[in-house]
Scaffold this motif. Structure first.
Motif, PDB file in Angstrom:
ATOM      1  N   ARG A  21       0.835  -1.200   0.000  1.00 21.96           N
ATOM      2  CA  ARG A  21       0.000   0.000   0.000  1.00 21.96           C
ATOM      3  C   ARG A  21       0.870   1.250   0.000  1.00 21.96           C
ATOM      4  O   ARG A  21       1.856   1.333   0.732  1.00 21.96           O
ATOM      5  CB  ARG A  21      -0.929  -0.008   1.212  1.00 21.96           C
ATOM      6  CG  ARG A  21      -1.973  -1.116   1.177  1.00 21.96           C
ATOM      7  CD  ARG A  21      -2.778  -1.178   2.459  1.00 21.96           C
ATOM      8  NE  ARG A  21      -1.961  -1.566   3.594  1.00 21.96           N
ATOM      9  CZ  ARG A  21      -2.435  -1.725   4.842  1.00 21.96           C
ATOM     10  NH1 ARG A  21      -3.717  -1.509   5.083  1.00 21.96           N
ATOM     11  NH2 ARG A  21      -1.629  -2.094   5.818  1.00 21.96           N
ATOM     12  N   PHE A  22       0.489   2.225  -0.829  1.00 22.37           N
ATOM     13  CA  PHE A  22       1.220   3.483  -0.953  1.00 22.37           C
ATOM     14  C   PHE A  22       0.237   4.635  -0.842  1.00 22.37           C
ATOM     15  O   PHE A  22      -0.941   4.510  -1.190  1.00 22.37           O
ATOM     16  CB  PHE A  22       1.921   3.584  -2.316  1.00 22.37           C
ATOM     17  CG  PHE A  22       3.066   2.629  -2.506  1.00 22.37           C
ATOM     18  CD1 PHE A  22       4.381   3.075  -2.449  1.00 22.37           C
ATOM     19  CD2 PHE A  22       2.831   1.288  -2.759  1.00 22.37           C
ATOM     20  CE1 PHE A  22       5.436   2.196  -2.633  1.00 22.37           C
ATOM     21  CE2 PHE A  22       3.879   0.403  -2.950  1.00 22.37           C
ATOM     22  CZ  PHE A  22       5.185   0.870  -2.887  1.00 22.37           C
ATOM     23  N   ILE A  23       0.742   5.779  -0.387  1.00 26.05           N
ATOM     24  CA  ILE A  23      -0.033   7.009  -0.528  1.00 26.05           C
ATOM     25  C   ILE A  23      -0.110   7.307  -2.023  1.00 26.05           C
ATOM     26  O   ILE A  23       0.912   7.248  -2.723  1.00 26.05           O
ATOM     27  CB  ILE A  23       0.634   8.159   0.238  1.00 26.05           C
ATOM     28  CG1 ILE A  23       0.589   7.875   1.746  1.00 26.05           C
ATOM     29  CG2 ILE A  23      -0.057   9.487  -0.065  1.00 26.05           C
ATOM     30  CD1 ILE A  23       1.284   8.929   2.598  1.00 26.05           C
ATOM     31  N   PRO A  24      -1.302   7.572  -2.569  1.00 30.77           N
ATOM     32  CA  PRO A  24      -1.441   7.735  -4.026  1.00 30.77           C
ATOM     33  C   PRO A  24      -0.449   8.734  -4.618  1.00 30.77           C
ATOM     34  O   PRO A  24      -0.271   9.841  -4.107  1.00 30.77           O
ATOM     35  CB  PRO A  24      -2.889   8.238  -4.176  1.00 30.77           C
ATOM     36  CG  PRO A  24      -3.600   7.657  -2.994  1.00 30.77           C
ATOM     37  CD  PRO A  24      -2.594   7.699  -1.870  1.00 30.77           C
ATOM     38  N   GLY A  25       0.213   8.303  -5.698  1.00 33.78           N
ATOM     39  CA  GLY A  25       1.145   9.161  -6.411  1.00 33.78           C
ATOM     40  C   GLY A  25       2.512   9.293  -5.785  1.00 33.78           C
ATOM     41  O   GLY A  25       3.350  10.045  -6.299  1.00 33.78           O
ATOM     42  N   ALA A  26       2.770   8.558  -4.708  1.00 27.78           N
ATOM     43  CA  ALA A  26       4.052   8.706  -4.007  1.00 27.78           C
ATOM     44  C   ALA A  26       5.213   8.217  -4.867  1.00 27.78           C
ATOM     45  O   ALA A  26       5.129   7.186  -5.538  1.00 27.78           O
ATOM     46  CB  ALA A  26       4.031   7.938  -2.690  1.00 27.78           C
ATOM     47  N   LEU A  27       6.298   8.987  -4.860  1.00 22.65           N
ATOM     48  CA  LEU A  27       7.549   8.529  -5.454  1.00 22.65           C
ATOM     49  C   LEU A  27       8.184   7.533  -4.504  1.00 22.65           C
ATOM     50  O   LEU A  27       7.858   7.470  -3.320  1.00 22.65           O
ATOM     51  CB  LEU A  27       8.491   9.705  -5.680  1.00 22.65           C
ATOM     52  CG  LEU A  27       7.976  10.906  -6.470  1.00 22.65           C
ATOM     53  CD1 LEU A  27       9.052  11.988  -6.544  1.00 22.65           C
ATOM     54  CD2 LEU A  27       7.526  10.491  -7.855  1.00 22.65           C
ATOM     55  N   THR A  28       9.126   6.737  -5.008  1.00 24.67           N
ATOM     56  CA  THR A  28       9.848   5.802  -4.151  1.00 24.67           C
ATOM     57  C   THR A  28      11.340   6.086  -4.230  1.00 24.67           C
ATOM     58  O   THR A  28      11.892   6.252  -5.319  1.00 24.67           O
ATOM     59  CB  THR A  28       9.585   4.342  -4.565  1.00 24.67           C
ATOM     60  OG1 THR A  28       9.980   4.154  -5.930  1.00 24.67           O
ATOM     61  CG2 THR A  28       8.115   3.984  -4.410  1.00 24.67           C
ATOM     62  N   ILE A  29      11.951   6.156  -3.072  1.00 21.36           N
ATOM     63  CA  ILE A  29      13.397   6.324  -2.978  1.00 21.36           C
ATOM     64  C   ILE A  29      13.899   5.328  -1.953  1.00 21.36           C
ATOM     65  O   ILE A  29      13.390   5.276  -0.831  1.00 21.36           O
ATOM     66  CB  ILE A  29      13.796   7.749  -2.559  1.00 21.36           C
ATOM     67  CG1 ILE A  29      13.489   8.748  -3.670  1.00 21.36           C
ATOM     68  CG2 ILE A  29      15.279   7.815  -2.194  1.00 21.36           C
ATOM     69  CD1 ILE A  29      13.876  10.186  -3.333  1.00 21.36           C
ATOM     70  N   ASP A  30      14.876   4.529  -2.348  1.00 22.81           N
ATOM     71  CA  ASP A  30      15.494   3.584  -1.423  1.00 22.81           C
ATOM     72  C   ASP A  30      16.568   4.333  -0.657  1.00 22.81           C
ATOM     73  O   ASP A  30      17.624   4.666  -1.192  1.00 22.81           O
ATOM     74  CB  ASP A  30      16.099   2.401  -2.180  1.00 22.81           C
ATOM     75  CG  ASP A  30      16.670   1.356  -1.230  1.00 22.81           C
ATOM     76  OD1 ASP A  30      16.643   1.589  -0.009  1.00 22.81           O
ATOM     77  OD2 ASP A  30      17.144   0.309  -1.711  1.00 22.81           O
ATOM     78  N   ALA A  31      16.322   4.590   0.616  1.00 22.64           N
ATOM     79  CA  ALA A  31      17.243   5.398   1.417  1.00 22.64           C
ATOM     80  C   ALA A  31      18.607   4.757   1.554  1.00 22.64           C
ATOM     81  O   ALA A  31      19.590   5.418   1.872  1.00 22.64           O
ATOM     82  CB  ALA A  31      16.646   5.643   2.811  1.00 22.64           C
ATOM     83  N   ALA A  32      18.711   3.458   1.322  1.00 24.14           N
ATOM     84  CA  ALA A  32      20.003   2.790   1.484  1.00 24.14           C
ATOM     85  C   ALA A  32      20.802   2.728   0.186  1.00 24.14           C
ATOM     86  O   ALA A  32      21.961   2.360   0.187  1.00 24.14           O
ATOM     87  CB  ALA A  32      19.795   1.359   1.998  1.00 24.14           C
TER      88      ALA A  32
END
Length: 318
Positions: free
Chosen positions: A237-248
């Motif tokens: 589940r994501f907040i709609p339209g959220a970008l994804t960034i792998d912090a690591a």
């Protein structure tokens, strides 16, 4: 053997069991020194090496089994609880997820030798719905190696350990007071580190309702999911339209691509929004001013009943 060693020899198995169990439960009481001393006493004939090994493995299985079952039943809520009581919240769930992503299920073996991860990995495996047979096999392999090595070291260097015990016996209660003071100093230092960590991350958080208001008023905030890939697989589940960034992995390169003229909101599923706040802090250091961690993270968004976007693994807005 000195009287202190005789006392340890008399109650050694109970002490080994309790020390290993409380460490696996999550208390900051390292069991390796106890296993080393027990190994030395086994070499001197005061204890049975097989019995010491057996109770250490049993205590580990009990502690890890309880956390694993908790992870299967309650999911990531168990890990959130662990991080709230952990003295090292910055390395709690995030490092375990990183090692699972890098090594897969073999992380259960490796984590036993990485401080701070041994307690977190079993509930994470449970939350990821790992089967009991796989967990027992892989985690059991780590337990056996972790317990055997310090016991073997104590048996190999038993003369040196006996001399150390004799010296401690010569100091009497002063030695016990010194050991207690060192343990208290360690706990106090880790607690201070925890407090300093959260003070450093006390940024201008934004609430779920404030974010919702920005979206409804057409302000077009940039919402960024900084959960680990493992966390996203466990909960798609994501907040709609959220970008994804792998912090690591790709944080430094991706952060510079974000616009400076819009509000940027980071969210995660970690206690106190630790990962989101860390990423937000990095962006502020790059000169951004409209940066906010989402208070309560994805859990707060879900609790508020707002809509979510479901994405299959390895997909999504990037």
């Amino acid at each position: 053997m000195p009287d202190l060693a005789q006392l340890i020899g008399q109650y050694g198995l109970a002490l080994v069991f309790l020390n290993v169990l409380v460490e696996q439960i999550g208390l900051p009481l390292p069991a390796v020194p106890t296993l080393v001393v027990a190994g030395a006493l086994a070499a001197a004939g005061e204890l049975s090496a097989a019995a010491v090994f057996g109770v250490a493995v049993l205590a580990c299985f009990i502690g890890d089994g309880l956390w694993f079952a908790g992870g299967r039943i309650y999911g990531r809520r168990v890990m959130s609880l662990l991080c709230r009581i952990s003295l090292s919240p910055d390395s709690c769930v995030r490092q375990s997820e990183y090692h699972f992503e890098r090594w897969g299920r073999a992380a259960l073996v490796v984590s036993k030798f990485i401080p701070g991860l041994s307690t977190v990995t079993p509930p994470l495996a449970g939350a990821m719905r790992m089967g009991w047979p796989s967990f027992v096999l892989l985690n059991g392999t780590g337990i056996v190696l972790w317990a055997a090595l310090p016991i073997a070291a104590g048996m190999l260097f038993h003369d040196e350990v006996e001399r150390l015990l004799a010296r401690l016996e010569g100091y009497g209660t002063l030695a016990l007071a010194l050991v207690g003071a060192l343990l208290a100093a360690y706990v106090a230092f880790k607690w201070w580190e925890r407090r300093r960590f959260y003070r450093a991350l006390r940024l201008a958080r934004i609430t779920v309702e404030e974010l919702r208001s920005l979206i409804e008023r057409g302000k077009q905030p940039v919402v960024v999911d900084v959960r680990s890939p493992v966390a996203r697989k466990a909960d798609a589940r994501f907040i709609p339209g959220a970008l994804t960034i792998d912090a690591a992995a790709d944080i430094d390169a991706r952060l510079r691509q974000l616009p400076k003229d819009r509000d940027i909101v980071f969210y995660c599923t970690c206690p106190n929004e630790a990962s989101a706040a860390q990423v937000a802090k990095k962006l502020i250091e790059l000169g951004y001013t409209r940066v906010h961690p989402l208070q309560g993270g994805l859990d707060a968004w879900l609790a508020a009943g707002h809509e979510v976007e479901l994405r299959p693994p390895h997909s999504g807005v990037t």
